[in-house]
Design a protein around this motif. Structure first.
Motif, PDB file in Angstrom:
ATOM      1  N   GLU A 274       0.817  -1.208   0.000  1.00 38.57           N
ATOM      2  CA  GLU A 274       0.000   0.000   0.000  1.00 38.57           C
ATOM      3  C   GLU A 274       0.853   1.261   0.000  1.00 38.57           C
ATOM      4  O   GLU A 274       0.576   2.216  -0.723  1.00 38.57           O
ATOM      5  CB  GLU A 274      -0.924   0.014   1.226  1.00 38.57           C
ATOM      6  CG  GLU A 274      -2.059  -0.965   1.136  1.00 38.57           C
ATOM      7  CD  GLU A 274      -2.870  -1.046   2.419  1.00 38.57           C
ATOM      8  OE1 GLU A 274      -2.484  -0.414   3.447  1.00 38.57           O
ATOM      9  OE2 GLU A 274      -3.895  -1.748   2.409  1.00 38.57           O
ATOM     10  N   SER A 275       1.885   1.288   0.819  1.00 39.07           N
ATOM     11  CA  SER A 275       2.701   2.492   0.913  1.00 39.07           C
ATOM     12  C   SER A 275       3.597   2.667  -0.307  1.00 39.07           C
ATOM     13  O   SER A 275       3.926   3.799  -0.672  1.00 39.07           O
ATOM     14  CB  SER A 275       3.491   2.516   2.221  1.00 39.07           C
ATOM     15  OG  SER A 275       4.284   1.370   2.359  1.00 39.07           O
TER      16      SER A 275
ATOM     17  N   GLU B 213       1.508   4.533  -2.683  1.00 42.07           N
ATOM     18  CA  GLU B 213       1.541   5.956  -2.325  1.00 42.07           C
ATOM     19  C   GLU B 213       2.790   6.614  -2.915  1.00 42.07           C
ATOM     20  O   GLU B 213       2.729   7.695  -3.505  1.00 42.07           O
ATOM     21  CB  GLU B 213       1.532   6.109  -0.802  1.00 42.07           C
ATOM     22  CG  GLU B 213       1.716   7.542  -0.335  1.00 42.07           C
ATOM     23  CD  GLU B 213       2.098   7.663   1.134  1.00 42.07           C
ATOM     24  OE1 GLU B 213       2.188   8.819   1.600  1.00 42.07           O
ATOM     25  OE2 GLU B 213       2.334   6.637   1.807  1.00 42.07           O
TER      26      GLU B 213
ATOM     27  N   ARG C 139       2.502   6.943  -6.796  1.00 43.77           N
ATOM     28  CA  ARG C 139       1.561   7.987  -7.230  1.00 43.77           C
ATOM     29  C   ARG C 139       2.132   9.391  -7.048  1.00 43.77           C
ATOM     30  O   ARG C 139       1.787  10.306  -7.790  1.00 43.77           O
ATOM     31  CB  ARG C 139       0.248   7.856  -6.478  1.00 43.77           C
ATOM     32  CG  ARG C 139      -0.543   6.660  -6.940  1.00 43.77           C
ATOM     33  CD  ARG C 139      -1.877   6.558  -6.228  1.00 43.77           C
ATOM     34  NE  ARG C 139      -2.678   5.498  -6.832  1.00 43.77           N
ATOM     35  CZ  ARG C 139      -3.468   4.693  -6.148  1.00 43.77           C
ATOM     36  NH1 ARG C 139      -3.586   4.827  -4.840  1.00 43.77           N
ATOM     37  NH2 ARG C 139      -4.158   3.762  -6.767  1.00 43.77           N
ATOM     38  N   ALA C 140       3.004   9.582  -6.057  1.00 45.94           N
ATOM     39  CA  ALA C 140       3.598  10.896  -5.788  1.00 45.94           C
ATOM     40  C   ALA C 140       4.990  11.038  -6.403  1.00 45.94           C
ATOM     41  O   ALA C 140       5.606  12.097  -6.285  1.00 45.94           O
ATOM     42  CB  ALA C 140       3.683  11.124  -4.285  1.00 45.94           C
TER      43      ALA C 140
ATOM     44  N   ARG D  18       8.383  14.788   1.041  1.00 44.21           N
ATOM     45  CA  ARG D  18       7.245  15.009   1.922  1.00 44.21           C
ATOM     46  C   ARG D  18       6.985  16.514   2.026  1.00 44.21           C
ATOM     47  O   ARG D  18       7.838  17.320   1.645  1.00 44.21           O
ATOM     48  CB  ARG D  18       7.541  14.426   3.312  1.00 44.21           C
ATOM     49  CG  ARG D  18       7.620  12.914   3.340  1.00 44.21           C
ATOM     50  CD  ARG D  18       6.331  12.305   2.854  1.00 44.21           C
ATOM     51  NE  ARG D  18       6.208  10.900   3.245  1.00 44.21           N
ATOM     52  CZ  ARG D  18       5.120  10.190   3.064  1.00 44.21           C
ATOM     53  NH1 ARG D  18       4.061  10.723   2.501  1.00 44.21           N
ATOM     54  NH2 ARG D  18       5.080   8.924   3.431  1.00 44.21           N
TER      55      ARG D  18
END
Length: 166
Positions: free
Chosen positions: A45-46, A49, A52-53, A79
């Protein structure tokens, strides 16, 4: 002294890499820390993330390969507030203790500094002493700890921040 296995490091993401990172984490952490399948799912899942970024000007991967197989990985993820997160640092057991982890961390720090990030952090768990020692040698300091039962086992989760040397 045993001859270290041959390996290469690349900084590009290729098809199949994200699945291999999740699989490597799932296998290593199940064998060495008794983490359940939920940990591999969390990594998957991460990683999504991150994908996608992903911005090649701000983010970087280090893929360690040997004989066509992924044996190590780490990434720098941008971040908010010009901060960087170190994630997914892993090496297969037979590649540890040969300076590969130190090389990956040095390259990570070089990229961090070249991109002029203002801060960096990472999350890990207690018991990964070699990794914690390496993080501390690179200037990361443990800021906090929290008990949890994530991934099916009692954990002491740890949060580290990079502290710029004066």
């Amino acid at each position: 002294m045993q001859t270290p296995p041959e390996f290469s490091i690349r900084n590009t993401l290729e098809p199949g890499d994200l699945g291999q990172v999740a699989a490597l984490h799932g296998k290593v952490y199940a064998e060495e820390q008794a983490f359940g399948l939920g940990f591999e799912a969390y990594v998957m899942e991460s990683l999504l993330e991150f994908y996608r970024a992903y911005d090649p000007n701000k983010d970087r991967v280090w893929v360690v390969e040997s004989a066509g197989k992924m044996v190590g990985f780490v990434l720098l993820m941008h971040r908010p507030a010009n901060r960087a997160q170190l994630r997914y640092f892993i090496l297969a057991k037979e590649f540890r203790g040969q300076g590969i982890g130190s090389r990956l961390m040095e390259e990570w720090m070089d990229f961090y500094k070249a991109r002029a990030y203002s801060a960096a952090y990472l999350y890990t768990t207690a018991g990964l002493d070699a990794a914690a020692s390496l993080y501390e040698r690179m200037g990361f300091r443990k800021i906090s700890e929290m008990k949890s039962r994530n991934y099916g086992v009692p954990l002491l989760e740890q949060y580290y921040e990079f502290v710029e040397s004066e």
